[in-house]
Design a protein around this motif. Structure first.
Motif, mmCIF file in Angstrom:
data_model
loop_
_atom_site.group_PDB
_atom_site.id
_atom_site.type_symbol
_atom_site.label_atom_id
_atom_site.label_comp_id
_atom_site.label_asym_id
_atom_site.label_seq_id
_atom_site.Cartn_x
_atom_site.Cartn_y
_atom_site.Cartn_z
ATOM 1 N N ALA A 163 47.199 19.403 42.937
ATOM 2 C CA ALA A 163 48.437 19.061 42.655
ATOM 3 C C ALA A 163 48.718 19.544 41.183
ATOM 4 C CB ALA A 163 49.094 17.753 43.005
ATOM 5 N N GLY A 164 48.026 19.449 40.419
ATOM 6 C CA GLY A 164 48.307 19.856 39.020
ATOM 7 C C GLY A 164 48.432 21.398 38.432
ATOM 8 N N GLU A 165 48.223 21.441 37.382
ATOM 9 C CA GLU A 165 48.156 22.750 36.824
ATOM 10 C C GLU A 165 46.984 23.525 36.790
ATOM 11 O OE1 GLU A 165 49.512 22.359 32.718
ATOM 12 O OE2 GLU A 165 51.559 21.935 33.090
ATOM 13 N N ALA A 166 46.996 24.744 37.151
ATOM 14 C CA ALA A 166 45.977 25.691 37.234
ATOM 15 C C ALA A 166 45.134 25.819 35.870
ATOM 16 C CB ALA A 166 46.454 27.155 37.634
ATOM 17 N N ALA A 167 43.866 25.630 36.012
ATOM 18 C CA ALA A 167 42.932 25.769 34.763
ATOM 19 C C ALA A 167 41.887 26.862 35.222
ATOM 20 C CB ALA A 167 42.388 24.435 34.572
ATOM 21 N N ASP A 168 41.081 27.211 33.946
ATOM 22 C CA ASP A 168 40.159 28.322 33.972
ATOM 23 C C ASP A 168 39.223 27.903 35.342
ATOM 24 O OD1 ASP A 168 39.039 30.636 32.984
ATOM 25 O OD2 ASP A 168 37.263 29.509 32.138
ATOM 26 N N GLY A 169 38.871 28.864 36.220
ATOM 27 C CA GLY A 169 38.303 28.495 37.045
ATOM 28 C C GLY A 169 38.772 28.014 38.536
ATOM 29 N N ASP A 170 40.083 27.581 38.408
ATOM 30 C CA ASP A 170 40.647 27.266 39.551
ATOM 31 C C ASP A 170 41.098 28.627 40.246
ATOM 32 O OD1 ASP A 170 40.584 24.657 39.108
ATOM 33 O OD2 ASP A 170 42.644 24.420 38.347
ATOM 34 N N ARG A 171 41.510 28.576 41.673
ATOM 35 C CA ARG A 171 41.783 29.598 42.352
ATOM 36 C C ARG A 171 43.353 29.553 42.447
ATOM 37 N NH1 ARG A 171 39.821 29.722 48.425
ATOM 38 N NH2 ARG A 171 41.725 28.256 48.583
ATOM 39 N N VAL A 172 44.162 30.717 42.491
ATOM 40 C CA VAL A 172 45.601 30.806 42.405
ATOM 41 C C VAL A 172 45.815 31.574 43.678
ATOM 42 C CG1 VAL A 172 47.747 31.141 41.393
ATOM 43 C CG2 VAL A 172 46.009 30.000 40.087
ATOM 44 N N GLY A 212 48.168 26.958 33.852
ATOM 45 C CA GLY A 212 49.112 26.019 33.477
ATOM 46 C C GLY A 212 50.080 26.219 34.491
ATOM 47 N N VAL A 213 50.211 27.246 35.524
ATOM 48 C CA VAL A 213 51.047 27.355 36.486
ATOM 49 C C VAL A 213 50.662 26.267 37.647
ATOM 50 C CG1 VAL A 213 51.496 29.722 36.031
ATOM 51 C CG2 VAL A 213 49.819 29.076 37.819
ATOM 52 N N LYS A 214 51.903 26.034 38.263
ATOM 53 C CA LYS A 214 51.768 25.063 39.571
ATOM 54 C C LYS A 214 52.248 25.507 40.768
ATOM 55 C CE LYS A 214 54.158 21.849 37.721
ATOM 56 N NZ LYS A 214 54.566 22.568 36.668
ATOM 57 N N ALA A 215 51.911 25.151 41.846
ATOM 58 C CA ALA A 215 52.463 25.472 43.213
ATOM 59 C C ALA A 215 53.841 25.476 43.069
ATOM 60 C CB ALA A 215 51.851 24.708 44.433
ATOM 61 N N GLY A 216 54.487 26.718 43.702
ATOM 62 C CA GLY A 216 56.134 26.738 43.727
ATOM 63 C C GLY A 216 56.570 27.384 42.387
ATOM 64 N N ALA A 250 41.290 23.763 43.154
ATOM 65 C CA ALA A 250 40.134 23.753 42.171
ATOM 66 C C ALA A 250 38.829 24.012 43.279
ATOM 67 C CB ALA A 250 40.172 22.132 41.868
ATOM 68 N N PRO A 251 37.796 24.513 42.190
ATOM 69 C CA PRO A 251 36.457 24.535 42.918
ATOM 70 C C PRO A 251 35.476 23.438 43.217
ATOM 71 C CG PRO A 251 36.482 25.172 40.610
ATOM 72 C CD PRO A 251 37.774 24.830 40.808
ATOM 73 N N ALA A 252 34.853 23.780 44.552
ATOM 74 C CA ALA A 252 34.109 22.429 44.756
ATOM 75 C C ALA A 252 32.732 22.901 43.825
ATOM 76 C CB ALA A 252 33.780 22.642 46.280
ATOM 77 N N SER A 253 31.871 21.726 44.010
ATOM 78 C CA SER A 253 30.699 21.606 43.067
ATOM 79 C C SER A 253 29.642 22.784 43.981
ATOM 80 C CB SER A 253 29.883 20.464 43.060
ATOM 81 O OG SER A 253 29.780 20.086 44.522
ATOM 82 N N VAL A 254 28.962 23.458 43.153
ATOM 83 C CA VAL A 254 27.943 24.445 43.492
ATOM 84 C C VAL A 254 26.404 23.818 43.765
ATOM 85 C CG1 VAL A 254 26.884 26.514 43.288
ATOM 86 C CG2 VAL A 254 29.142 26.309 42.794
ATOM 87 N N GLU A 255 26.083 23.857 45.029
ATOM 88 C CA GLU A 255 24.789 23.555 45.103
ATOM 89 C C GLU A 255 23.685 24.609 46.074
ATOM 90 O OE1 GLU A 255 23.936 19.796 46.716
ATOM 91 O OE2 GLU A 255 25.726 18.725 45.693
ATOM 92 N N ILE A 256 22.568 24.986 45.479
ATOM 93 C CA ILE A 256 22.035 25.919 46.054
ATOM 94 C C ILE A 256 20.746 25.039 47.011
ATOM 95 C CG2 ILE A 256 20.032 27.795 45.674
ATOM 96 C CD1 ILE A 256 21.256 28.018 42.744
#
Length: 503
Positions: A163-172, A212-216, A250-256
């Protein structure tokens, strides 16, 4: 049949062929006699049509067929009897005088024609005892395998809506419309486009402005296309993109682990490691192979000096020149931008064409003497690889290779060449040298064509150097498809690339 050599200048030959009219008439009579029992003509019983009547009705058409057969078949016979190989299809010259042609068709004049061609020069093979190459080998570390697997895992990771603002690593997820000078341009619009901030997939400056952008949210992003952008009409231009943000995730955690491998269609994480290691080793192996091959070609180039058939050189040069001009056109550059002139470039690539043809003839002779053959199975694999490159056009590709004379040579030539290189590697001294991946790749990227050793390097020259082949049957193209004029740097998503890699 009288065969007279009228020109023997360097590799050029011209042959005059005369078939006496009585011989032509004799062959015509044989065919008329054969046709007598087959034709059906009103007013005559089968087999009872007079030969004179047949000759009147069909003589000229049968003679025309006979002339075509002679022109099609005799050149091969003549060259074989002379112990010569023509570099290209011999040019056949016949009379253009209608009255003279009419006499030939009526068996009233000798049939004369000329053959013009260039011979393949005799090549005396030299000992390979003095040849040697250094084969650079890279040992793939566990860290490198892990790094590549991590990239695959990151590209295949899932995202969860936030719900928050987009940050580095997030998918828009967004809709966008690109404009230059206030006008929308082709390829500059998309709906539900997904972009991971920081992925570097879009042109510089675009992704940073999504932080910093948000949905909408609705926002206008201002960027400048790189000066070397593939679409020349956009290169260096300022542009705006009106965006509407649909979702931030937001990205989920990565596990190999085995679960990741299963997502990629692989049975286990251990198997994924094996596949990735094999792909890395194959990539390095391809570079190693090309560098070893270059060493061999350079040494053969020094060993063999002889005149090359200009017909082959001309054809090879045209292939190269077409490639170079396509590269320049796609990049929107000129020869001046590449720090050269058209005249200098022509001279340089003419030398490269001569080298390719000469080495192609040498490798052909080496392969022939060594009994190197291309199997039908290898040809089928090569054809299948061609079909895979053009999905949806399989029928057209198959028809092309079935119906185009000499088309199969474009499949055979590179296979034959690689097998001859293998043959040479089995004969010469090969020294393995362990190097780092940086050493292997850095030298390859900066390497210029060793045949011409140009003083100035350019993008097109590097591409031609990388595409170098010794084959005299066609230059390998290095053309690249022009990218769409969207803000993306790459057409395929990283996820798709990772899936392809994992397969």
């Amino acid at each position: 049949m009288q065969v007279t050599e009228t020109l023997a200048e360097g590799l050029k030959r011209e042959i005059k062929v005369v078939i006496p009219k009585q011989d032509m008439e004799a062959q015509l009579n044989v065919r008329l006699a054969d046709a007598k029992d087959k034709v059906r003509i009103n007013g005559f019983r089968p087999g009872k049509v007079p030969v004179a009547h047949l000759k009147k009705m069909y003589g000229k058409s049968i003679m025309a067929e006979l002339v075509n057969e002679i022109v099609r078949e005799r050149p091969t016979q003549i060259l074989s009897e002379r112990g010569e190989k023509s570099a290209t299809q011999p040019s056949v010259g016949m009379t253009e005088d209608e009255a003279e042609a009419e006499k030939i068709l009526n068996a009233q004049a000798d049939f004369e024609f000329t053959l013009s061609y260039e011979v393949i020069p005799p090549i005396e093979l030299k000992s390979t005892d003095g040849l040697s190459v250094t084969r650079e080998v890279v040992e793939v570390s566990e860290d490198e395998v892990n790094e590549q697997i991590l990239k695959i895992a990151e590209s295949a990771r899932s995202f969860e809506t936030k719900a928050g603002e987009a940050a580095d690593g997030d998918r828009v997820t967004m809709n966008y419309l690109g404009k230059v000078d206030g006008e929308a341009f082709d390829g500059g619009a998309a709906e539900d486009a997904e972009l991971v901030i920081g992925s570097g997939r879009f042109i510089p400056g675009f992704e940073d402005q999504l932080v910093g952008v948000k949905a909408g949210d609705e926002k206008t992003i201002t960027v400048t296309f790189p000066s070397e952008y593939p679409a020349a009409n956009l290169a260096g231009k300022d542009a705006t993109f009106d965006i509407t943000v649909k979702e931030v995730a937001a990205p989920a955690s990565v596990e190999i682990n085995d679960e990741l491998a299963s997502k990629l269609g692989i049975e286990s994480a251990d198997r994924l490691r094996e596949i990735v290691r094999g792909q890395i080793e194959s990539q390095y192996g391809n570079v190693t192979r090309q560098k070893v091959k270059r060493q061999i070609l350079d040494q053969l180039d020094e060993m063999y000096k002889f005149d090359t058939p200009q017909g082959l050189v001309d054809a090879e040069f045209e292939n190269i020149w077409r490639q170079i001009n396509t590269d320049l056109q796609q990049s929107g550059k000129t020869f001046e931008d590449e720090e050269t002139t058209e005249e200098e470039a022509r001279a340089e690539y003419r030398k490269l064409a001569e080298r390719r043809v000469r080495l192609g003839l040498v490798l052909s002779e080496i392969g022939e003497k060594a009994g190197v053959e291309v199997t039908e199975e290898e040809m089928q694999r090569a054809l299948y690889a061609q079909l895979q490159q053009f999905p949806g056009q399989q029928k057209e590709i198959l028809d092309f290779f079935r119906n185009t004379p000499g088309a199969s040579a474009s499949l055979r030539a590179p296979i034959f060449e690689e097998k001859v290189v293998d043959q040479l590697l089995s004969e010469i001294n090969v020294t393995d040298k362990t190097v780092t991946k940086e050493e292997l790749m850095a030298e390859e990227e900066g390497n210029s064509d060793s045949a011409t050793k140009p003083a100035k390097k350019s993008a097109s020259k590097k591409k031609a150097a990388k595409a170098e082949t010794a084959s005299a049957e066609g230059a390998e193209t290095a053309d690249e498809a022009e990218e769409a004029a969207a803000p993306k740097k790459k057409a395929a998503s990283k996820k798709k690339a990772a899936e392809d890699s994992a397969e």
